[in-house]
Motif scaffolding. Structure first.
Motif, PDB file in Angstrom:
ATOM      1  N   TRP A 208      -0.353  -6.837  -5.306  1.00  0.00           N
ATOM      2  CA  TRP A 208      -0.606  -8.123  -4.646  1.00  0.00           C
ATOM      3  C   TRP A 208       0.318  -9.195  -5.213  1.00  0.00           C
ATOM      4  CZ3 TRP A 208      -4.306  -8.912  -0.791  1.00  0.00           C
ATOM      5  CH2 TRP A 208      -5.138  -7.821  -0.530  1.00  0.00           C
TER       6      TRP A 208
ATOM      7  N   TYR B  71      -4.911  -1.570  -0.999  1.00  0.00           N
ATOM      8  CA  TYR B  71      -3.593  -2.018  -1.418  1.00  0.00           C
ATOM      9  C   TYR B  71      -3.450  -1.948  -2.941  1.00  0.00           C
ATOM     10  CZ  TYR B  71      -2.533  -3.282   3.327  1.00  0.00           C
ATOM     11  OH  TYR B  71      -2.289  -3.210   4.672  1.00  0.00           O
ATOM     12  N   ASP B  72      -2.269  -1.546  -3.370  1.00  0.00           N
ATOM     13  CA  ASP B  72      -2.034  -1.288  -4.790  1.00  0.00           C
ATOM     14  C   ASP B  72      -1.475  -2.505  -5.522  1.00  0.00           C
ATOM     15  OD1 ASP B  72      -0.898   1.483  -3.179  1.00  0.00           O
ATOM     16  OD2 ASP B  72      -2.508   1.713  -4.658  1.00  0.00           O
TER      17      ASP B  72
ATOM     18  N   TRP C  69      -7.955  -2.695   5.226  1.00  0.00           N
ATOM     19  CA  TRP C  69      -8.875  -2.610   4.099  1.00  0.00           C
ATOM     20  C   TRP C  69      -8.183  -3.074   2.838  1.00  0.00           C
ATOM     21  CZ3 TRP C  69     -10.406   1.834   0.558  1.00  0.00           C
ATOM     22  CH2 TRP C  69     -11.625   1.545  -0.064  1.00  0.00           C
ATOM     23  N   GLY C  70      -8.534  -4.239   2.365  1.00  0.00           N
ATOM     24  CA  GLY C  70      -7.844  -4.834   1.239  1.00  0.00           C
ATOM     25  C   GLY C  70      -7.835  -3.981  -0.013  1.00  0.00           C
ATOM     26  N   ARG C  71      -8.931  -3.273  -0.252  1.00  0.00           N
ATOM     27  CA  ARG C  71      -9.023  -2.492  -1.485  1.00  0.00           C
ATOM     28  C   ARG C  71      -8.055  -1.324  -1.521  1.00  0.00           C
ATOM     29  NH1 ARG C  71     -15.445  -2.198  -3.225  1.00  0.00           N
ATOM     30  NH2 ARG C  71     -15.776  -4.449  -3.351  1.00  0.00           N
TER      31      ARG C  71
ATOM     32  N   ASP D  34       0.851  -1.188   0.000  1.00  0.00           N
ATOM     33  CA  ASP D  34       0.000   0.000   0.000  1.00  0.00           C
ATOM     34  C   ASP D  34       0.885   1.236   0.000  1.00  0.00           C
ATOM     35  OD1 ASP D  34      -2.939   0.953   1.912  1.00  0.00           O
ATOM     36  OD2 ASP D  34      -1.613   2.188   0.682  1.00  0.00           O
TER      37      ASP D  34
END
Length: 123
Positions: A113, A110-111, A106-108, A99
C-alpha cells in the motif's frame, strides 16, 4: 518488495477533474495487479478501481463507473486514476495498492500500500 507513492491529489470544485498517479519501485511492477481504494473521514476504506497486470482487465465500484478510469504504464512503473465529474462525496484519502495475484475489490488481498493522497471536492 514494492514501494508505492501516490501523487496528484488536491482541492477541486465539483464537476472538475484530477489525475492521480502511483509510482512503484521494483522491477516486478508489471507482474502485479493494481488497485485504488479510498477512505473518507469516519468511514471504512472502500474499493474504487482495479486493473490487471497487463492492463487488459479493469474493474470499478458502481459509485465511480463512467466517471473514473484506471490505467497503467508498465514501462514507467506507474498506475493512474483519471477522475472526472468529481462530486463532494468523492472526497477522501486515495490509496493505491499492489496485489501479487489478481485484480480484486477485496482490500485485504493486496500486499503493498502507498501512503495515500488527499482529494477534496468542494461543492
Amino acid at each position: 518488495q514494492v514501494q508505492l507513492v501516490e501523487s496528484g491529489g488536491g482541492l477541486v470544485q465539483a464537476g472538475g477533474s484530477l489525475r492521480l498517479s502511483c509510482a512503484a519501485s521494483g522491477r516486478t511492477f508489471s507482474s502485479y495487479a493494481m488497485g485504488w481504494f479510498r477512505q473518507a473521514p469516519g468511514k471504512e476504506r472502500e474499493f474504487v478501481a482495479a486493473i490487471s497486470w497487463s492492463g487488459g482487465s479493469t474493474y470499478y465500484a458502481d459509485s465511480v463507473k463512467g466517471r473514473f478510469t484506471i490505467s497503467r504504464d508498465n514501462a514507467k512503473n506507474t498506475v493512474y486514476l483519471q477522475m472526472n465529474s468529481l462530486k463532494p462525496e468523492d472526497t477522501a484519502v486515495y490509496y493505491c495498492a499492489a496485489d501479487e495475484f489478481s485484480a480484486t475489490d477485496w482490500g485485504r488481498a493486496y500486499d503493498y500500500w502507498g501512503q495515500g493522497t488527499q482529494v477534496t471536492v468542494s461543492s
